[in-house]
Design a protein around this motif. Structure first.
Motif, PDB file in Angstrom:
ATOM      1  N   GLU A  71       0.816  -1.223   0.000  1.00 17.67           N
ATOM      2  CA  GLU A  71       0.000   0.000   0.000  1.00 17.67           C
ATOM      3  C   GLU A  71       0.849   1.274   0.000  1.00 17.67           C
ATOM      4  OE1 GLU A  71      -0.678  -0.153   4.866  1.00 17.67           O
ATOM      5  OE2 GLU A  71      -2.379  -0.263   3.495  1.00 17.67           O
ATOM      6  N   GLN A  72       2.082   1.178   0.506  1.00 14.93           N
ATOM      7  CA  GLN A  72       2.936   2.360   0.524  1.00 14.93           C
ATOM      8  C   GLN A  72       3.690   2.570  -0.797  1.00 14.93           C
ATOM      9  OE1 GLN A  72       5.405   2.743   4.079  1.00 14.93           O
ATOM     10  NE2 GLN A  72       3.973   1.482   5.252  1.00 14.93           N
ATOM     11  N   VAL A  73       3.587   1.588  -1.687  1.00 17.08           N
ATOM     12  CA  VAL A  73       4.251   1.705  -2.991  1.00 17.08           C
ATOM     13  C   VAL A  73       3.239   1.348  -4.083  1.00 17.08           C
ATOM     14  CG1 VAL A  73       6.368   1.183  -4.259  1.00 17.08           C
ATOM     15  CG2 VAL A  73       6.289   0.797  -1.798  1.00 17.08           C
ATOM     16  N   PRO A  74       2.251   2.214  -4.290  1.00 11.15           N
ATOM     17  CA  PRO A  74       1.211   1.900  -5.276  1.00 11.15           C
ATOM     18  C   PRO A  74       1.713   1.872  -6.707  1.00 11.15           C
ATOM     19  CG  PRO A  74       0.967   4.151  -4.483  1.00 11.15           C
ATOM     20  CD  PRO A  74       2.012   3.515  -3.629  1.00 11.15           C
ATOM     21  N   ARG A 104      11.848  -0.279  -9.127  1.00 11.76           N
ATOM     22  CA  ARG A 104      11.636  -1.141  -7.964  1.00 11.76           C
ATOM     23  C   ARG A 104      10.177  -1.124  -7.508  1.00 11.76           C
ATOM     24  NH1 ARG A 104      16.064   1.011  -3.815  1.00 11.76           N
ATOM     25  NH2 ARG A 104      15.485   2.968  -4.827  1.00 11.76           N
ATOM     26  N   GLU A 105       9.754  -2.275  -6.988  1.00  9.03           N
ATOM     27  CA  GLU A 105       8.406  -2.421  -6.455  1.00  9.03           C
ATOM     28  C   GLU A 105       8.450  -3.418  -5.311  1.00  9.03           C
ATOM     29  OE1 GLU A 105       5.559  -1.416  -5.477  1.00  9.03           O
ATOM     30  OE2 GLU A 105       4.780  -1.012  -7.490  1.00  9.03           O
ATOM     31  N   LEU A 106       7.498  -3.292  -4.376  1.00  6.08           N
ATOM     32  CA  LEU A 106       7.401  -4.202  -3.240  1.00  6.08           C
ATOM     33  C   LEU A 106       6.018  -4.839  -3.229  1.00  6.08           C
ATOM     34  CD1 LEU A 106       8.893  -5.271  -0.683  1.00  6.08           C
ATOM     35  CD2 LEU A 106       7.705  -3.470   0.599  1.00  6.08           C
ATOM     36  N   TYR A 107       6.000  -6.164  -3.135  1.00  7.32           N
ATOM     37  CA  TYR A 107       4.742  -6.910  -3.141  1.00  7.32           C
ATOM     38  C   TYR A 107       4.565  -7.671  -1.828  1.00  7.32           C
ATOM     39  CZ  TYR A 107       4.922  -6.139  -8.197  1.00  7.32           C
ATOM     40  OH  TYR A 107       4.987  -5.572  -9.442  1.00  7.32           O
ATOM     41  N   VAL A 108       3.306  -7.970  -1.531  1.00 10.91           N
ATOM     42  CA  VAL A 108       2.962  -8.771  -0.351  1.00 10.91           C
ATOM     43  C   VAL A 108       2.239 -10.030  -0.833  1.00 10.91           C
ATOM     44  CG1 VAL A 108       1.777  -8.827   1.867  1.00 10.91           C
ATOM     45  CG2 VAL A 108       2.703  -6.658   1.009  1.00 10.91           C
ATOM     46  N   VAL A 109       2.641 -11.186  -0.281  1.00 14.36           N
ATOM     47  CA  VAL A 109       2.053 -12.468  -0.658  1.00 14.36           C
ATOM     48  C   VAL A 109       1.604 -13.188   0.614  1.00 14.36           C
ATOM     49  CG1 VAL A 109       2.397 -14.611  -1.949  1.00 14.36           C
ATOM     50  CG2 VAL A 109       3.748 -12.582  -2.517  1.00 14.36           C
ATOM     51  N   ARG A 151      15.123  -2.367   3.179  1.00  8.83           N
ATOM     52  CA  ARG A 151      16.488  -1.977   3.568  1.00  8.83           C
ATOM     53  C   ARG A 151      16.662  -0.468   3.454  1.00  8.83           C
ATOM     54  NH1 ARG A 151      21.982  -3.631   3.581  1.00  8.83           N
ATOM     55  NH2 ARG A 151      21.408  -5.815   3.390  1.00  8.83           N
ATOM     56  N   GLU A 152      16.040   0.135   2.476  1.00 10.84           N
ATOM     57  CA  GLU A 152      16.176   1.564   2.239  1.00 10.84           C
ATOM     58  C   GLU A 152      15.253   2.392   3.127  1.00 10.84           C
ATOM     59  OE1 GLU A 152      15.667   3.591  -1.871  1.00 10.84           O
ATOM     60  OE2 GLU A 152      17.680   2.731  -1.854  1.00 10.84           O
ATOM     61  N   ASN A 153      14.504   1.726   4.003  1.00 17.24           N
ATOM     62  CA  ASN A 153      13.588   2.383   4.956  1.00 17.24           C
ATOM     63  C   ASN A 153      12.448   3.137   4.268  1.00 17.24           C
ATOM     64  OD1 ASN A 153      14.879   1.567   7.386  1.00 17.24           O
ATOM     65  ND2 ASN A 153      16.464   3.117   7.045  1.00 17.24           N
ATOM     66  N   ARG A 154      12.153   2.773   3.059  1.00 19.67           N
ATOM     67  CA  ARG A 154      10.988   3.370   2.389  1.00 19.67           C
ATOM     68  C   ARG A 154       9.700   2.718   2.874  1.00 19.67           C
ATOM     69  NH1 ARG A 154      12.005   6.161  -3.279  1.00 19.67           N
ATOM     70  NH2 ARG A 154      14.265   6.391  -3.229  1.00 19.67           N
ATOM     71  N   VAL A 155       9.835   1.465   3.324  1.00 16.95           N
ATOM     72  CA  VAL A 155       8.686   0.717   3.850  1.00 16.95           C
ATOM     73  C   VAL A 155       9.109   0.050   5.156  1.00 16.95           C
ATOM     74  CG1 VAL A 155       7.060  -1.161   3.454  1.00 16.95           C
ATOM     75  CG2 VAL A 155       7.784   0.280   1.539  1.00 16.95           C
ATOM     76  N   LYS A 156       8.286   0.174   6.184  1.00 20.91           N
ATOM     77  CA  LYS A 156       8.555  -0.439   7.478  1.00 20.91           C
ATOM     78  C   LYS A 156       7.815  -1.774   7.567  1.00 20.91           C
ATOM     79  CE  LYS A 156      10.858   3.133   9.164  1.00 20.91           C
ATOM     80  NZ  LYS A 156      12.303   3.052   9.518  1.00 20.91           N
ATOM     81  N   VAL A 157       8.562  -2.830   7.899  1.00 20.59           N
ATOM     82  CA  VAL A 157       7.965  -4.159   8.049  1.00 20.59           C
ATOM     83  C   VAL A 157       8.337  -4.706   9.417  1.00 20.59           C
ATOM     84  CG1 VAL A 157       7.912  -6.524   7.184  1.00 20.59           C
ATOM     85  CG2 VAL A 157       8.044  -4.623   5.565  1.00 20.59           C
ATOM     86  N   PRO A 158       7.365  -5.134  10.233  1.00 21.92           N
ATOM     87  CA  PRO A 158       7.663  -5.666  11.568  1.00 21.92           C
ATOM     88  C   PRO A 158       8.656  -6.826  11.518  1.00 21.92           C
ATOM     89  CG  PRO A 158       5.303  -5.315  11.297  1.00 21.92           C
ATOM     90  CD  PRO A 158       5.920  -5.109   9.950  1.00 21.92           C
TER      91      PRO A 158
END
Length: 213
Positions: A71-74, A104-109, A151-158
């Motif tokens: 959601e933070q990287v639409p 670059r893109e980040l996905y959730v599965v 790693r680049e702190n663009r997205v925070k993951v617990p």
């Protein structure tokens, strides 16, 4: 005496034959229509297992896993400075061999009731020789890589500071482009998770074609 009725006349042989031929012709037409419909349904069924309808009316290959954009990287992030977006030996490589584009893109599965975060990066080099060198470097242990967005702190993951330690990995070379995928479970993974994460990463390689310009 009751009036005599005129005897019924049977249809002539010409009319009977014409009717018979007409019925046979209609039957052949119906068979052709049904056969055509069955062929179309079989073709559609076969296509649905390998491709899906795209928003532009075309088809795109399906993946084994369902990848949802974070959601933070639409939208994919595009850059042309790979030095600032990499680390260790890969960073040094880019200092001498600048890339022309980074996407670059980040996905959730969702897998087995757990969340997997998958980073997809596409690096475009000026020529195929540079892309081959980068490909070899990224698949060598302890040489660094392109930064994933965690790693680049663009997205925070617990429980995760990056997706590169102990997670899954896959890469692909296509001309001047190198696609790099890294995956890890939320909260980190164990040794037994590696095969699953590698499988997810390999499946996500196709997403590289969607995020690059």
């Amino acid at each position: 005496m009751p009036p005599q009725q005129a005897p019924r006349r049977s249809p002539g042989p010409g009319k009977s034959k014409a009717r018979e031929y007409g019925l046979k012709g209609l039957g052949l037409v119906l068979v052709a229509v049904v056969s055509g419909m069955l062929y179309w349904l079989i073709q559609q069924g076969g296509n649905s297992t390998s491709s899906s309808q795209g928003t532009d009316g075309g088809t795109k290959p399906q993946t084994k896993y369902t990848f949802v954009k974070h959601e933070q990287v639409p939208e994919p992030l595009h850059d042309s400075n790979c030095v600032n977006a990499s680390y260790n030996d890969v960073k040094k490589f880019f200092e001498k061999n600048p890339c022309t584009q980074l996407s670059r893109e980040l996905y959730v599965v969702a897998v087995d009731g757990r969340k997997v975060y998958t980073s997809v990066a596409v690096v475009r080099m000026p020529d195929a020789a540079g892309a081959q060198q980068l490909m070899k470097l990224t698949e060598t242990d302890d040489t660094g890589n392109v930064n994933d967005l965690v790693r680049e702190n663009r997205v925070k993951v617990p429980g995760l500071k990056s997706l590169s330690k102990g997670g899954g990995f896959a890469n692909k070379l296509n001309g001047n482009d190198v696609t790099i995928v890294e995956s890890d479970f939320e909260g980190g993974s164990k040794k037994e998770d590696e095969a699953k994460l590698d499988d997810i990463s390999k499946d996500a390689l196709i997403k590289g074609d969607e995020i690059k310009n």
